[in-house]
Design a protein around this motif. Structure first.
Motif, short mmCIF file in Angstrom:
data_model
loop_
_atom_site.label_atom_id
_atom_site.label_comp_id
_atom_site.label_asym_id
_atom_site.label_seq_id
_atom_site.Cartn_x
_atom_site.Cartn_y
_atom_site.Cartn_z
N ARG A 28 0.84 -1.19 0.00
CA ARG A 28 0.00 0.00 0.00
C ARG A 28 0.88 1.25 0.00
NH1 ARG A 28 -5.62 -0.27 2.15
NH2 ARG A 28 -6.16 -2.44 1.90
N PRO A 29 0.43 2.30 -0.64
CA PRO A 29 1.24 3.51 -0.68
C PRO A 29 1.29 4.23 0.66
CG PRO A 29 -0.82 3.86 -1.84
CD PRO A 29 -0.79 2.41 -1.44
N ILE A 30 2.42 4.86 0.91
CA ILE A 30 2.60 5.73 2.06
C ILE A 30 3.18 7.03 1.54
CG2 ILE A 30 2.93 3.86 3.72
CD1 ILE A 30 5.97 4.40 3.52
N GLU A 31 3.22 8.02 2.40
CA GLU A 31 3.84 9.29 2.02
C GLU A 31 5.07 9.50 2.90
OE1 GLU A 31 2.02 13.18 0.18
OE2 GLU A 31 1.25 12.77 2.17
N ILE A 32 6.15 9.94 2.28
CA ILE A 32 7.37 10.22 3.03
C ILE A 32 7.79 11.66 2.78
CG2 ILE A 32 8.19 7.83 3.02
CD1 ILE A 32 10.22 8.69 0.83
N ILE A 33 8.48 12.21 3.75
CA ILE A 33 9.18 13.47 3.57
C ILE A 33 10.65 13.09 3.53
CG2 ILE A 33 9.72 15.73 4.54
CD1 ILE A 33 6.91 15.65 5.82
N TYR A 34 11.31 13.50 2.46
CA TYR A 34 12.63 13.01 2.13
C TYR A 34 13.56 14.18 1.85
CZ TYR A 34 16.15 10.36 -0.51
OH TYR A 34 17.31 9.80 -0.95
N MET A 35 14.80 14.08 2.36
CA MET A 35 15.81 15.09 2.09
C MET A 35 16.66 14.62 0.93
SD MET A 35 17.21 18.00 3.25
CE MET A 35 16.83 18.12 4.97
N THR A 36 16.66 15.40 -0.16
CA THR A 36 17.44 15.04 -1.34
C THR A 36 18.93 15.28 -1.07
OG1 THR A 36 17.40 17.23 -2.35
CG2 THR A 36 15.53 15.76 -2.83
N PRO A 37 19.80 14.73 -1.92
CA PRO A 37 21.24 14.98 -1.75
C PRO A 37 21.59 16.47 -1.83
CG PRO A 37 20.92 13.11 -3.19
CD PRO A 37 19.55 13.71 -2.93
N GLU A 38 20.73 17.27 -2.46
CA GLU A 38 20.94 18.72 -2.54
C GLU A 38 20.35 19.46 -1.34
OE1 GLU A 38 19.29 16.98 -5.07
OE2 GLU A 38 21.15 16.63 -6.17
N ILE A 48 17.25 19.43 -0.21
CA ILE A 48 15.91 19.94 -0.46
C ILE A 48 14.90 18.93 0.09
CG2 ILE A 48 14.24 20.57 -2.25
CD1 ILE A 48 16.71 21.28 -4.01
N CYS A 49 13.94 19.40 0.88
CA CYS A 49 12.90 18.51 1.39
C CYS A 49 11.84 18.32 0.32
CB CYS A 49 12.26 19.09 2.64
SG CYS A 49 13.29 18.95 4.09
N THR A 50 11.44 17.08 0.13
CA THR A 50 10.42 16.77 -0.85
C THR A 50 9.46 15.75 -0.26
OG1 THR A 50 10.02 16.03 -3.13
CG2 THR A 50 11.84 15.00 -1.97
N LYS A 51 8.23 15.77 -0.73
CA LYS A 51 7.21 14.82 -0.29
C LYS A 51 7.00 13.84 -1.43
CE LYS A 51 3.82 16.77 2.12
NZ LYS A 51 2.48 17.30 2.46
N ARG A 52 7.02 12.54 -1.13
CA ARG A 52 6.82 11.51 -2.14
C ARG A 52 5.79 10.49 -1.65
NH1 ARG A 52 11.17 10.94 -5.86
NH2 ARG A 52 12.08 13.00 -6.05
N LYS A 53 5.00 9.99 -2.58
CA LYS A 53 4.12 8.87 -2.31
C LYS A 53 4.81 7.65 -2.91
CE LYS A 53 -0.01 11.60 -2.22
NZ LYS A 53 -1.13 12.11 -2.96
N ILE A 54 5.02 6.64 -2.08
CA ILE A 54 5.78 5.46 -2.50
C ILE A 54 5.10 4.18 -2.05
CG2 ILE A 54 7.99 6.70 -2.46
CD1 ILE A 54 8.59 5.16 0.20
N ILE A 55 5.47 3.08 -2.70
CA ILE A 55 5.11 1.74 -2.26
C ILE A 55 6.43 1.01 -2.07
CG2 ILE A 55 3.93 -0.42 -2.81
CD1 ILE A 55 2.09 1.24 -4.65
N PRO A 71 1.08 6.75 6.77
CA PRO A 71 0.13 6.15 5.82
C PRO A 71 -0.75 7.21 5.18
CG PRO A 71 -0.52 5.68 8.08
CD PRO A 71 0.79 6.40 8.16
N LEU A 72 -1.19 6.93 3.98
CA LEU A 72 -2.12 7.83 3.30
C LEU A 72 -3.50 7.66 3.89
CD1 LEU A 72 -1.03 7.39 -0.41
CD2 LEU A 72 -0.56 9.30 1.10
N LEU A 73 -4.22 8.77 4.00
CA LEU A 73 -5.58 8.72 4.50
C LEU A 73 -6.52 8.37 3.35
CD1 LEU A 73 -5.50 11.91 6.71
CD2 LEU A 73 -5.32 9.55 7.46
N HIS A 74 -7.54 7.59 3.63
CA HIS A 74 -8.48 7.18 2.60
C HIS A 74 -9.40 8.32 2.17
CE1 HIS A 74 -7.16 3.07 2.78
NE2 HIS A 74 -7.30 3.10 4.08
N ASP A 75 -9.77 9.15 3.11
CA ASP A 75 -10.66 10.28 2.82
C ASP A 75 -9.81 11.47 2.37
OD1 ASP A 75 -12.53 12.28 2.72
OD2 ASP A 75 -13.19 12.05 4.80
#
Length: 74
Positions: A13-23, A25-32, A64-68
């Motif tokens: 199931r997909p989740i959302e992460i907040i990730y720091m790039t090598p540069e 920069i904070c980014t938000k990604r939806k991943i499985i 986790p991603l919210l259904h609503d």
């Protein structure tokens, strides 16, 4: 955070992460999550539509991603 990553792996199931790039920069990604190694997460990124590697120590948050769609996490 590890519990959320493991749950995504087990349930595919997909989740959302907040990730720091090598540069730094904070980014938000939806991943499985597809594979969990010691320091690396292999995951399908829904933004890039491809498999990506994420270093565990660069993941700042995972939830986790919210259904609503009207509900948000604040």
């Amino acid at each position: 955070m590890n519990t959320v990553l493991q749950r995504s792996f087990m349930d595919q199931r997909p989740i959302e992460i907040i990730y720091m790039t090598p540069e730094s920069i904070c980014t938000k990604r939806k991943i499985i999550v597809k594979k969990i190694d010691r320091d690396i997460i292999l995951a399908y990124c829904l933004l890039r539509k491809d498999l990506r590697r994420f270093r565990l120590h660069d993941i700042l948050a995972a939830y986790p991603l919210l259904h609503d769609k009207k509900r948000t996490i604040s």
